[in-house]
Scaffold this active site. Structure first.
Site, PDB file in Angstrom:
ATOM      1  N   GLY A  17     -32.082 -18.297  -4.162  1.00 53.01           N
ATOM      2  CA  GLY A  17     -31.680 -18.149  -2.767  1.00 53.01           C
ATOM      3  C   GLY A  17     -30.303 -17.553  -2.616  1.00 53.01           C
ATOM      4  N   LEU A  53     -40.052 -15.209  -3.310  1.00 54.52           N
ATOM      5  CA  LEU A  53     -38.680 -14.842  -3.629  1.00 54.52           C
ATOM      6  C   LEU A  53     -38.221 -15.498  -4.929  1.00 54.52           C
ATOM      7  CD1 LEU A  53     -35.994 -13.615  -2.681  1.00 54.52           C
ATOM      8  CD2 LEU A  53     -35.549 -15.769  -1.516  1.00 54.52           C
ATOM      9  N   ASP A  54     -37.643 -14.726  -5.799  1.00 53.86           N
ATOM     10  CA  ASP A  54     -36.960 -15.237  -6.991  1.00 53.86           C
ATOM     11  C   ASP A  54     -37.882 -15.937  -7.982  1.00 53.86           C
ATOM     12  OD1 ASP A  54     -34.684 -14.355  -5.727  1.00 53.86           O
ATOM     13  OD2 ASP A  54     -33.965 -16.352  -5.199  1.00 53.86           O
ATOM     14  N   THR A  55     -39.179 -15.745  -7.849  1.00 53.36           N
ATOM     15  CA  THR A  55     -40.047 -16.454  -8.781  1.00 53.36           C
ATOM     16  C   THR A  55     -40.931 -15.526  -9.590  1.00 53.36           C
ATOM     17  OG1 THR A  55     -41.765 -16.704  -7.140  1.00 53.36           O
ATOM     18  CG2 THR A  55     -40.139 -18.477  -7.279  1.00 53.36           C
TER      19      THR A  55
END
Lengths: 278, 278, 278, 278
Positions: free
Chosen positions: C195, C221-223
């Site tokens: 995040g 997001l971000d995974t």
């Protein structure tokens, strides 16, 4: 000549270094090393000075205390070994490494005893002629188990407790008995993979580095101030099991490093962070 | 309020920190960061203090100088950018990285000009609107070549010279013109693989790590005081060429790091070593 | 002789390597490098073989396909540069590094264009003679903004999109347009500090290592699957701002490394993980 | 089902992987992992394949041998622990670490005995119930001393000898008795600081990284093929003594890593280099 460490944690104000080094100079202290740091957010001043002195410098502490603003703390201790008790569960690598260092190398720990909730590690500990206590957690509640461990620890009066892969969560009540005096090695790169089975989590996330974190234990699990962290690369051939194997070398090196910093009085706790003068 | 850095290099004696911080305190300096070190072999004292001051603190230098033993040196400078000239040959990675940082990032260098013995890098330098000078070494002797480079450098009056993969050895006479002011990046983990073709040497030796070394240039090739070193792993699939490619990322990061330390006045030279307050 | 890469992703069965290398042998392919991996949990087989061939080896693909179980995929491509479009926001370090590599070094990317939601980076991009498109996100909704970016990307028909510190979250719809073809650099050691403001988070947590993660972009997001990660040490003197500065060197090296692996067709995606043959 | 490792070292020719995997397939071997490498300079082919088999696969070796060009070698061994004898001098850290791993962890070594030219380490070794032999080098010549050590080793018939900080140089005659079967840990980043007192040399040179090298022992001191290397940062506060302390953690981790690779039959020696399939 003996060597001492003086540690100061105080609200910052101009001229502190000048004033403090003046006291040391007038007491005939020969400064061996000197570190200061001011946290600019909180205007807090930290200082660690190692010095040699021919006679016990105990009047140095009140003399410095008198110079400092309200809310300051000053500590003085001779350098040397510190007494510790180790808690472990079943894994030998961190415990064995500390036993080796304390017994055969120049490492600033006296290991007074090892306590475990299993008896797996008894042969390892006993071959080093260190007392081993098996305090099983089976068929009893946590409070009862912790009480017996605390009683067992208490008889040794250690300065620090070291969790060398002790796989049970300590209650806030337990931690409160040894505030800022319990060191843990967590088998992940905190704050990633908190909680149980970090290597399984790391495998499933497909990370390319795995790590370990040495940290002080506070009330909340896995969130105490971090002292040391390290990582090793892993690739796609790694399984959760082989990640755990690779992780062990990191864990033992990080724990030993963090413990040495702690026992040499090089660590200040400040909010959720550590200030480390190494 | 402006920030200054004061640097002290002196024979050690008791009470130096107390005396020096007293001068700063009396001049109304607000200490931002403070580092000291005593080399125990040679009893030499080093101190770097950054402080804020409302007015130019130039009388601080003689006041401190008066306190210090014979053989001490004291330097004072405002913090900020430093003027540099870069020497390069054909490789763009270190040079391009420094141009990027100096142009678009917070990096404490003004690149006044780039001089090269080839014209390969002219387009790269000119796209950053930095003067580029091609001073060929062909069909002339070393002394003549160096004289032209020195003349070219002289017109810019830089504080430091940076060798960003400049592949020619500088004569002692050249180095003497910029004593303790020339930084080099050497494409190996010094002192291993000194001299020519370090990646070829590393390949033939079968090493598992290759590195780079940022160091000050002194009379002897590759033996100046080391500022920064770093390594990357290589395996048996690496050739001398692929080792050189892997090495480039290390070289540019190490050079930028060493240069930043140098320009921020964080480095003291002492015998063959550096004392770095970072 | 041209060099090709064949990539196979198939359910495992005995004899696959023997059968596949038989096809290559009979087509006169000269194997330059060969990697296989079987994921033991899922019994999935992955193979990447680089080979030289005098004539286009296009009938190799159906011949291999015929040997493989249902659910296999086989890809063939000549080695060489790949076309990319870069999305960025305001920070120059990753973008500048890629422009330098693509322009002046042996790096397998053609940068067709750079698109940004700010105009800060226009001078940097234009000095490399690369088209720069400013597509502001102000005073419009996300869908509208993304539509314009997609239109802008579409005219270049790139093979891959690279997010070089593009600070906006892409919608699932956007990502679905370039499945397994978007690379991101995340400025933390994922999964820690997902995040916003990861360096602020890292500072507050008091970590002793900060890192960066190159990963493929998937819906969440971000995974996405991780390709490369690296870390640098920080200490108590680091602020959130200085952590971000230290992090930049890691970010640019990790992004370039991940992109090179991607463009050389060395990465297979499997569940949430990557298999990387380097 | 038992697991075996087959190792092939041969002149390269087209179709080798296809032919070799064909033999394994026809013998019902289930390939667990497979690595190949061709050294492009010397056109030499290396392959290591781990496979499961229900019955002893001894006719696999002649079947593969028949396919290979002149000058090939093929080795087959079941996976599992290997017998070693350790030579040491006075330092406990590497020896203790190997004793811990072999006794309490999953490490592929049986330590049959420890031989030292001092008696310092006797208590450490004996607490692990491993035979300790003190073979003093005092008041005798090298040949005589080595003869007694060789006699002592011979009674144990180990597969490998491990020099765990054995501080004496072995004669070529000694080494010839265990060709490619002696592993050493050298306390520097070879080839830097070969010979005596590497930490003293490193201190005087002012390096910023110190390292350790695990390598096979050949006739010439410190020049055998390198298996593993690692480094740790040091700064200007390090003395030669503290560098040696910092170096110990690297030494023990590197030695254990190199030994594991060796005992798992993952290392091929080729000229002065190692090919390592991990």
């Amino acid at each position: 000549m003996k060597t001492y460490v003086i540690r100061i944690d105080a609200p910052d104000k101009p001229g502190l270094v000048h004033a403090i080094t003046g006291v040391l100079f007038r007491h005939g202290a020969n400064i061996v090393s000197n570190h200061e740091f001011v946290d600019t957010d909180t205007r807090r001043f930290f200082m660690r000075t190692a010095f040699e002195c021919t006679q016990p410098p105990h009047d140095v502490v009140p003399a410095i205390q008198a110079l400092l603003p309200e809310g300051a703390s000053v500590g003085l201790a001779p350098t040397g070994k510190r007494d510790i008790v180790i808690l472990a569960t079943k894994e030998p690598h961190c415990l064995g490494d500390l036993l080796l260092r304390a017994t055969y190398e120049a490492f600033p720990a006296n290991i007074l005893a090892v306590i475990s909730n299993h008896d797996t590690l008894a042969p390892l500990v006993r071959q080093f002629n260190v007392p081993f206590h098996h305090v099983s957690h089976l068929e009893r509640d946590r409070a009862d188990h912790e009480r017996e461990i605390l009683d067992c620890v208490a008889q040794y009066q250690p300065e620090y407790l070291v969790l060398a892969k002790y796989m049970r969560v300590l209650s806030p009540g337990f931690v409160a008995r040894y505030p800022s005096r319990i060191l843990n090695i967590h088998h992940s790169f905190l704050p990633a993979f908190m909680g149980a089975q970090p290597y399984r989590q790391a495998f499933e996330r497909g990370v390319k580095l795995i790590g370990a974190t040495g940290h002080m234990v506070t009330d909340e699990l896995d969130t105490g101030p971090i002292i040391a962290q390290s990582v090793v690369p892993v690739d796609h051939t790694a399984t959760a099991i082989s990640m755990a194997q690779s992780g062990r070398d990191v864990e033992k090196v990080v724990l030993a490093k963090a413990l040495k910093l702690l026992l040499e009085e090089r660590i200040f706790l400040h909010q959720h962070r550590t200030i480390i003068f190494d």
